[in-house]
Design a protein around this motif. Structure first.
Motif, mmCIF file in Angstrom:
data_model
loop_
_atom_site.group_PDB
_atom_site.id
_atom_site.type_symbol
_atom_site.label_atom_id
_atom_site.label_comp_id
_atom_site.label_asym_id
_atom_site.label_seq_id
_atom_site.Cartn_x
_atom_site.Cartn_y
_atom_site.Cartn_z
ATOM 1 N N VAL A 36 29.422 116.361 127.141
ATOM 2 C CA VAL A 36 30.556 115.438 127.053
ATOM 3 C C VAL A 36 31.207 115.574 125.677
ATOM 4 O O VAL A 36 32.427 115.676 125.551
ATOM 5 C CB VAL A 36 30.128 113.972 127.314
ATOM 6 C CG1 VAL A 36 31.229 113.002 126.932
ATOM 7 C CG2 VAL A 36 29.754 113.790 128.780
ATOM 8 N N ARG A 37 30.386 115.622 124.632
ATOM 9 C CA ARG A 37 30.924 115.745 123.275
ATOM 10 C C ARG A 37 31.644 117.084 123.086
ATOM 11 O O ARG A 37 32.737 117.133 122.524
ATOM 12 C CB ARG A 37 29.798 115.614 122.252
ATOM 13 C CG ARG A 37 30.305 115.757 120.826
ATOM 14 C CD ARG A 37 29.236 115.462 119.818
ATOM 15 N NE ARG A 37 29.049 114.018 119.783
ATOM 16 C CZ ARG A 37 27.973 113.416 119.299
ATOM 17 N NH1 ARG A 37 26.996 114.123 118.811
ATOM 18 N NH2 ARG A 37 27.893 112.107 119.293
ATOM 19 N N ILE A 38 31.060 118.172 123.579
ATOM 20 C CA ILE A 38 31.667 119.502 123.439
ATOM 21 C C ILE A 38 33.040 119.539 124.108
ATOM 22 O O ILE A 38 34.024 119.981 123.523
ATOM 23 C CB ILE A 38 30.739 120.592 124.025
ATOM 24 C CG1 ILE A 38 29.522 120.779 123.127
ATOM 25 C CG2 ILE A 38 31.492 121.913 124.191
ATOM 26 C CD1 ILE A 38 28.431 121.634 123.765
ATOM 27 N N VAL A 39 33.096 119.071 125.353
ATOM 28 C CA VAL A 39 34.357 119.117 126.098
ATOM 29 C C VAL A 39 35.385 118.168 125.463
ATOM 30 O O VAL A 39 36.559 118.516 125.305
ATOM 31 C CB VAL A 39 34.139 118.778 127.593
ATOM 32 C CG1 VAL A 39 35.463 118.718 128.325
ATOM 33 C CG2 VAL A 39 33.219 119.807 128.241
ATOM 34 N N ARG A 40 34.937 116.994 125.064
ATOM 35 C CA ARG A 40 35.853 116.032 124.441
ATOM 36 C C ARG A 40 36.461 116.616 123.168
ATOM 37 O O ARG A 40 37.673 116.547 122.956
ATOM 38 C CB ARG A 40 35.108 114.732 124.120
ATOM 39 C CG ARG A 40 35.980 113.678 123.454
ATOM 40 C CD ARG A 40 35.231 112.401 123.213
ATOM 41 N NE ARG A 40 34.122 112.523 122.291
ATOM 42 C CZ ARG A 40 34.241 112.570 120.962
ATOM 43 N NH1 ARG A 40 35.423 112.517 120.394
ATOM 44 N NH2 ARG A 40 33.171 112.670 120.201
ATOM 45 N N HIS A 41 35.624 117.243 122.344
ATOM 46 C CA HIS A 41 36.135 117.865 121.115
ATOM 47 C C HIS A 41 37.074 119.025 121.429
ATOM 48 O O HIS A 41 38.072 119.218 120.738
ATOM 49 C CB HIS A 41 34.988 118.352 120.227
ATOM 50 C CG HIS A 41 34.343 117.273 119.435
ATOM 51 N ND1 HIS A 41 35.000 116.531 118.487
ATOM 52 C CD2 HIS A 41 33.077 116.804 119.442
ATOM 53 C CE1 HIS A 41 34.179 115.666 117.946
ATOM 54 N NE2 HIS A 41 32.999 115.792 118.521
ATOM 55 N N SER A 42 36.744 119.810 122.458
ATOM 56 C CA SER A 42 37.590 120.952 122.794
ATOM 57 C C SER A 42 38.977 120.512 123.257
ATOM 58 O O SER A 42 39.944 121.250 123.110
ATOM 59 C CB SER A 42 36.930 121.831 123.857
ATOM 60 O OG SER A 42 36.958 121.212 125.112
ATOM 61 N N LEU A 43 39.062 119.299 123.781
ATOM 62 C CA LEU A 43 40.355 118.757 124.211
ATOM 63 C C LEU A 43 41.039 117.964 123.102
ATOM 64 O O LEU A 43 42.161 117.493 123.278
ATOM 65 C CB LEU A 43 40.161 117.854 125.434
ATOM 66 C CG LEU A 43 39.650 118.541 126.702
ATOM 67 C CD1 LEU A 43 39.338 117.514 127.776
ATOM 68 C CD2 LEU A 43 40.648 119.565 127.192
ATOM 69 N N GLY A 44 40.352 117.802 121.986
ATOM 70 C CA GLY A 44 40.924 117.068 120.864
ATOM 71 C C GLY A 44 41.003 115.569 121.102
ATOM 72 O O GLY A 44 41.861 114.890 120.540
ATOM 73 N N LEU A 45 40.121 115.057 121.950
ATOM 74 C CA LEU A 45 40.131 113.623 122.262
ATOM 75 C C LEU A 45 39.150 112.868 121.373
ATOM 76 O O LEU A 45 38.069 113.371 121.064
ATOM 77 C CB LEU A 45 39.715 113.389 123.717
ATOM 78 C CG LEU A 45 40.657 113.832 124.817
ATOM 79 C CD1 LEU A 45 40.004 113.621 126.177
ATOM 80 C CD2 LEU A 45 41.956 113.058 124.744
ATOM 81 N N SER A 46 39.516 111.663 121.018
ATOM 82 C CA SER A 46 38.584 110.774 120.330
ATOM 83 C C SER A 46 37.750 110.057 121.395
ATOM 84 O O SER A 46 38.087 110.072 122.581
ATOM 85 C CB SER A 46 39.343 109.752 119.501
ATOM 86 O OG SER A 46 40.080 108.888 120.349
ATOM 87 N N PRO B 148 32.893 130.705 127.062
ATOM 88 C CA PRO B 148 33.783 131.018 125.944
ATOM 89 C C PRO B 148 34.777 129.914 125.607
ATOM 90 O O PRO B 148 35.076 129.678 124.452
ATOM 91 C CB PRO B 148 34.515 132.279 126.408
ATOM 92 C CG PRO B 148 33.622 132.893 127.420
ATOM 93 C CD PRO B 148 32.884 131.746 128.070
ATOM 94 N N LYS B 149 35.262 129.224 126.619
ATOM 95 C CA LYS B 149 36.241 128.166 126.419
ATOM 96 C C LYS B 149 35.695 127.057 125.498
ATOM 97 O O LYS B 149 36.429 126.439 124.749
ATOM 98 C CB LYS B 149 36.584 127.595 127.793
ATOM 99 C CG LYS B 149 37.553 126.463 127.817
ATOM 100 C CD LYS B 149 37.835 126.134 129.281
ATOM 101 C CE LYS B 149 38.618 124.870 129.455
ATOM 102 N NZ LYS B 149 38.846 124.569 130.857
ATOM 103 N N TYR B 150 34.383 126.807 125.550
ATOM 104 C CA TYR B 150 33.777 125.718 124.793
ATOM 105 C C TYR B 150 32.916 126.192 123.621
ATOM 106 O O TYR B 150 32.492 125.392 122.812
ATOM 107 C CB TYR B 150 32.912 124.851 125.711
ATOM 108 C CG TYR B 150 33.679 124.274 126.864
ATOM 109 C CD1 TYR B 150 34.724 123.391 126.639
ATOM 110 C CD2 TYR B 150 33.381 124.619 128.167
ATOM 111 C CE1 TYR B 150 35.448 122.866 127.692
ATOM 112 C CE2 TYR B 150 34.100 124.088 129.230
ATOM 113 C CZ TYR B 150 35.128 123.219 128.980
ATOM 114 O OH TYR B 150 35.840 122.686 130.019
ATOM 115 N N GLU C 206 28.878 124.564 118.206
ATOM 116 C CA GLU C 206 28.143 124.530 116.945
ATOM 117 C C GLU C 206 28.467 123.266 116.152
ATOM 118 O O GLU C 206 27.602 122.551 115.713
ATOM 119 C CB GLU C 206 28.452 125.759 116.092
ATOM 120 C CG GLU C 206 27.878 127.048 116.664
ATOM 121 C CD GLU C 206 28.736 127.666 117.748
ATOM 122 O OE1 GLU C 206 29.978 127.484 117.707
ATOM 123 O OE2 GLU C 206 28.182 128.305 118.638
ATOM 124 N N ALA C 207 29.728 123.003 115.950
ATOM 125 C CA ALA C 207 30.130 121.828 115.176
ATOM 126 C C ALA C 207 31.460 121.315 115.702
ATOM 127 O O ALA C 207 32.304 122.101 116.119
ATOM 128 C CB ALA C 207 30.259 122.204 113.706
#
Length: 125
Positions: free
Chosen positions: A45-55, A108-110, A115-116
């Protein structure tokens, strides 16, 4: 035996007493074996949320959940219901199975976000 006399029944001792969770909600804490699926879900959830730039707040608004609930999910403190897995998956525009995939960080998308998390964006004033 008449209706007024009651026989005492002795109950067997509970052999496997485990402490309640820190939240006190009745779930059992396993100190030696963390719940892997919950940790995978939290991380994904955190990885995908960050990849979308969502808080967390934005994800909470879109999924109609509380921000503190999202925070608890990402820290693997919440045992998420299937309905809420679906809500989060819809909000993140991913298949719910992807959120339970232990290999999501290899997609690759995520991958760059596994890592961070990205640095917070500065507001333009």
């Amino acid at each position: 035996m008449n209706a007024t006399s009651k026989k005492k029944v002795s109950l067997p001792p509970i052999l496997d007493r485990r402490p309640l969770s820190p939240s006190g909600r009745g779930s059992v804490v396993k100190h030696d074996d963390p719940d892997q699926l919950l940790c995978v879900f939290a991380s994904n959830v955190r990885i995908v949320r960050h990849s979308l730039g969502l808080s967390q707040e934005a994800l909470a608004d879109v999924s109609d959940l509380d921000r503190t609930y999202i925070s608890g999910i990402e820290r693997a403190l919440r045992n998420v219901s299937i309905r809420n897995v679906q809500r989060i998956a819809v909000a993140l525009d991913v298949d719910p199975r992807d959120l339970l995939n232990p290999l999501l960080s290899s997609v690759p998308k995520y991958k760059p976000f596994a890592e961070a998390p990205p640095a917070p964006r500065k507001s333009q004033s």
